[in-house]
Design a protein around this motif. Structure first.
Motif, PDB file in Angstrom:
ATOM      1  N   ILE A 229      80.282  23.414 -43.440  1.00 56.70           N
ATOM      2  CA  ILE A 229      80.833  24.754 -43.164  1.00 56.70           C
ATOM      3  C   ILE A 229      82.233  24.886 -43.780  1.00 56.70           C
ATOM      4  O   ILE A 229      82.852  23.895 -44.149  1.00 56.70           O
ATOM      5  N   GLY A 230      82.691  26.121 -43.875  1.00 56.14           N
ATOM      6  CA  GLY A 230      84.057  26.389 -44.337  1.00 56.14           C
ATOM      7  C   GLY A 230      84.278  26.167 -45.822  1.00 56.14           C
ATOM      8  O   GLY A 230      85.416  25.965 -46.256  1.00 56.14           O
ATOM      9  N   GLN A 231      83.210  26.229 -46.589  1.00 59.12           N
ATOM     10  CA  GLN A 231      83.364  25.917 -48.019  1.00 59.12           C
ATOM     11  C   GLN A 231      84.315  26.870 -48.729  1.00 59.12           C
ATOM     12  O   GLN A 231      85.066  26.464 -49.607  1.00 59.12           O
ATOM     13  N   SER A 232      84.279  28.151 -48.325  1.00 60.50           N
ATOM     14  CA  SER A 232      85.138  29.109 -49.014  1.00 60.50           C
ATOM     15  C   SER A 232      86.609  28.880 -48.650  1.00 60.50           C
ATOM     16  O   SER A 232      87.502  29.233 -49.398  1.00 60.50           O
ATOM     17  N   ARG A 233      86.860  28.260 -47.491  1.00 62.86           N
ATOM     18  CA  ARG A 233      88.246  28.059 -47.062  1.00 62.86           C
ATOM     19  C   ARG A 233      88.793  26.689 -47.437  1.00 62.86           C
ATOM     20  O   ARG A 233      89.943  26.583 -47.832  1.00 62.86           O
ATOM     21  N   VAL A 234      87.992  25.630 -47.238  1.00 64.09           N
ATOM     22  CA  VAL A 234      88.561  24.295 -47.486  1.00 64.09           C
ATOM     23  C   VAL A 234      87.816  23.509 -48.571  1.00 64.09           C
ATOM     24  O   VAL A 234      88.130  22.353 -48.838  1.00 64.09           O
ATOM     25  N   LYS A 235      86.834  24.166 -49.174  1.00 69.05           N
ATOM     26  CA  LYS A 235      86.134  23.606 -50.345  1.00 69.05           C
ATOM     27  C   LYS A 235      85.591  22.190 -50.136  1.00 69.05           C
ATOM     28  O   LYS A 235      85.683  21.326 -51.011  1.00 69.05           O
ATOM     29  N   GLY A 236      85.092  21.953 -48.952  1.00 72.19           N
ATOM     30  CA  GLY A 236      84.453  20.656 -48.676  1.00 72.19           C
ATOM     31  C   GLY A 236      85.418  19.523 -48.416  1.00 72.19           C
ATOM     32  O   GLY A 236      85.012  18.366 -48.350  1.00 72.19           O
ATOM     33  N   HIS A 237      86.723  19.848 -48.253  1.00 70.55           N
ATOM     34  CA  HIS A 237      87.709  18.771 -48.094  1.00 70.55           C
ATOM     35  C   HIS A 237      88.179  18.556 -46.664  1.00 70.55           C
ATOM     36  O   HIS A 237      89.109  17.787 -46.423  1.00 70.55           O
ATOM     37  N   GLY A 238      87.590  19.244 -45.698  1.00 74.40           N
ATOM     38  CA  GLY A 238      87.997  19.027 -44.309  1.00 74.40           C
ATOM     39  C   GLY A 238      89.195  19.872 -43.916  1.00 74.40           C
ATOM     40  O   GLY A 238      89.794  20.549 -44.763  1.00 74.40           O
ATOM     41  N   VAL A 239      89.541  19.833 -42.620  1.00 71.59           N
ATOM     42  CA  VAL A 239      90.618  20.698 -42.123  1.00 71.59           C
ATOM     43  C   VAL A 239      91.898  19.926 -41.795  1.00 71.59           C
ATOM     44  O   VAL A 239      92.855  20.497 -41.277  1.00 71.59           O
ATOM     45  N   GLY A 240      91.909  18.623 -42.095  1.00 72.31           N
ATOM     46  CA  GLY A 240      93.143  17.842 -41.925  1.00 72.31           C
ATOM     47  C   GLY A 240      93.714  17.892 -40.522  1.00 72.31           C
ATOM     48  O   GLY A 240      94.891  18.178 -40.343  1.00 72.31           O
ATOM     49  N   ALA A 241      92.898  17.612 -39.539  1.00 71.96           N
ATOM     50  CA  ALA A 241      93.331  17.536 -38.131  1.00 71.96           C
ATOM     51  C   ALA A 241      93.925  18.846 -37.601  1.00 71.96           C
ATOM     52  O   ALA A 241      94.672  18.845 -36.631  1.00 71.96           O
ATOM     53  N   ASP A 242      93.582  19.967 -38.261  1.00 69.75           N
ATOM     54  CA  ASP A 242      94.022  21.274 -37.754  1.00 69.75           C
ATOM     55  C   ASP A 242      92.854  21.858 -36.948  1.00 69.75           C
ATOM     56  O   ASP A 242      91.918  22.432 -37.500  1.00 69.75           O
ATOM     57  N   ASN A 243      92.913  21.682 -35.630  1.00 75.55           N
ATOM     58  CA  ASN A 243      91.731  22.082 -34.849  1.00 75.55           C
ATOM     59  C   ASN A 243      91.647  23.601 -34.632  1.00 75.55           C
ATOM     60  O   ASN A 243      90.568  24.121 -34.346  1.00 75.55           O
ATOM     61  N   GLU A 244      92.766  24.298 -34.821  1.00 73.54           N
ATOM     62  CA  GLU A 244      92.651  25.768 -34.750  1.00 73.54           C
ATOM     63  C   GLU A 244      91.861  26.268 -35.949  1.00 73.54           C
ATOM     64  O   GLU A 244      90.998  27.137 -35.819  1.00 73.54           O
ATOM     65  N   LEU A 245      92.121  25.661 -37.110  1.00 78.23           N
ATOM     66  CA  LEU A 245      91.347  26.018 -38.305  1.00 78.23           C
ATOM     67  C   LEU A 245      89.887  25.592 -38.114  1.00 78.23           C
ATOM     68  O   LEU A 245      88.960  26.334 -38.483  1.00 78.23           O
ATOM     69  N   GLY A 246      89.678  24.425 -37.508  1.00 77.17           N
ATOM     70  CA  GLY A 246      88.312  23.953 -37.223  1.00 77.17           C
ATOM     71  C   GLY A 246      87.551  24.965 -36.376  1.00 77.17           C
ATOM     72  O   GLY A 246      86.385  25.277 -36.640  1.00 77.17           O
ATOM     73  N   ALA A 247      88.229  25.510 -35.361  1.00 76.89           N
ATOM     74  CA  ALA A 247      87.584  26.487 -34.474  1.00 76.89           C
ATOM     75  C   ALA A 247      87.303  27.796 -35.222  1.00 76.89           C
ATOM     76  O   ALA A 247      86.213  28.380 -35.093  1.00 76.89           O
TER      77      ALA A 247
END
Ligand code: GDP
Length: 390
Positions: free
Chosen positions: A58-76
């Motif tokens: 998920i989130g390919q358009s935002r993080v391009k497959g690289h994860g959210v770097g421990a930002d759980n608000e972004l994860g949510a």
């Protein structure tokens, strides 16, 4: 108990992967369906057992497959935006064939910490089956931000699931261990405990008939308290005729086990399980309901042992709602006792986690406003004589 397991984030995916491996190794059939969700492509590639069609990036358009770097608000946020993609994989779950959902996530990171509560809320709205969580708390040495993430996620996740089963990495780390091998060992511990618990409600093992087999409805009833649960485990090696070790069994394989000894072994294992290291250490008398499972070769299981174990647990927890039964595992070479304590309220570790999280939050706010001021001081000239270009 038949589960649809959803691993959210790296820890969640790895643990679900391990559950499937455990199922295949032991012949337990608890995992009916498995899905892994992540924002990091590399974490999904590392999975060996979750089928590829059930791996969701998920989130390919935002993080391009690289994860959210421990930002759980972004994860949510990403989980909310891309919930349809997760639903696409959940559509493969044979809902009529499962008793419950189990969402597994590490709570200190970003993807699972933020995404798991969002998914729980969504699944509860759509399905009537219970939605449970298995939340992994970070170690104390992981630092403030992981603690803050975990404390915020914990609050939200408990609210959104029917029951949150908790495993505290901190209670299980060992000094001198590398992070990687440490997690491998810890994940084995997780899967062994929850594997027996959830395997217990699954009675399709055919010929192994126990004296009082645990049914999945008993697990569901125990977890019906809501809130937080913890699990204890203890085991002892035994000679198993079908396991091929030396035995004192008759040629027809029926029991020649001293039943008083078997009874005492079960009650002693129940005691060790409840008083030993729990997945989340707590005051056991704060549990609202509990369930004990005795597993092992059927010859070693008996109703009397389970009954005595239940009585003991009733005394210890001060609660009359103690369920119990057995889980015959023909090929095992151990008798094990597993105790589920549900609706626990006295958990020092959670209080400590929250205190450290509040401290971290205050600290972050302070540093942020200080550094904003410092940056402004740096950029602007002392007397405000210069004008920016535009
Ligand atoms: P995410 O991918 O952003 O959800 O984050 P991770 O799952 O990598 O990490 C979240 C937390 O989970 C970490 O802070 C660790 O405490 C824990 N963790 C990471 N990997 C494992 C693992 O394999 N097993 C266990 N028990 N915990 C893990």
């Amino acid at each position: 108990m038949k589960l649809a397991m959803i691993g959210f984030g790296q820890a969640g995916g790895k643990i679900v992967d391990k559950f499937i491996e455990y199922d295949q190794r032991t012949g337990s059939q608890a995992v009916r369906s498995a899905v892994a969700v992540n924002t990091a492509k590399a974490d999904l590639v590392g999975l060996d057992y979750v089928p590829e069609e059930n791996q969701v990036l998920i989130g390919q358009s935002r993080v391009k497959g690289h994860g959210v770097g421990a930002d759980n608000e972004l994860g949510a946020e990403i989980a909310e935006e891309d919930i349809d993609e997760v639903q696409g994989a959940v559509d493969n779950v044979p809902i009529h064939d499962i008793d419950a959902f189990l969402i597994v996530a590490g709570m200190g990171g970003g993807t699972g910490s933020g995404g798991a509560p969002v998914l729980a809320k969504y699944l509860k709205r759509i399905y009537t089956e219970p939605v449970y969580g298995l939340g992994i708390l970070p170690g104390r040495d992981e630092g403030g931000i992981y603690t803050l993430n975990a404390a915020r996620s914990f609050q939200t996740f408990v609210r959104e699931v029917d029951n949150l089963l908790v495993f505290d990495n901190d209670a299980w780390r060992e000094s001198g261990e590398s992070v990687g091998s440490g997690y491998d060992r810890i994940n084995e511990e997780i899967v062994r405990r929850f594997g027996i618990l959830f395997g217990a409600g699954e009675v399709s093992r055919g010929d192994e008939v126990g004296e009082s087999v645990v049914d999945s409805s008993e697990i569901i009833n125990t977890l019906d308290t809501g809130g937080v649960s913890t699990v204890g485990y203890a085991a002892e090696e035994v000679d198993n005729p079908s396991g091929g070790l030396l035995s004192r069994f008759k040629s027809d394989g029926t029991e020649d086990v001293d039943s008083t000894h078997a009874t005492n072994r079960i009650t002693s294992l129940v005691r060790k399980a409840a008083l030993g290291r729990l997945t989340l250490p707590c005051e056991i008398d704060s549990a609202e309901r509990s369930l004990l499972v005795a597993s092992g070769p059927p010859e070693y299981l008996n109703r009397k042992g389970v009954e005595k174990g239940r009585k003991w647990l009733e005394n210890q927890t001060g609660s009359m709602e103690v369920r119990g039964g057995d889980y015959p595992t023909g090929d095992a070479e151990q008798v094990a006792g597993v105790v589920l304590l549900s609706g626990v309220s006295q958990v020092p570790r959670v209080e400590e986690l929250q205190d450290v999280a509040v401290e971290t939050q205050d600290n972050i706010d302070e540093i942020r406003s200080e550094s904003q001021q410092n940056t402004t001081d740096l950029i602007e000239d002392d007397d405000g004589e210069l004008d920016p270009l535009f």
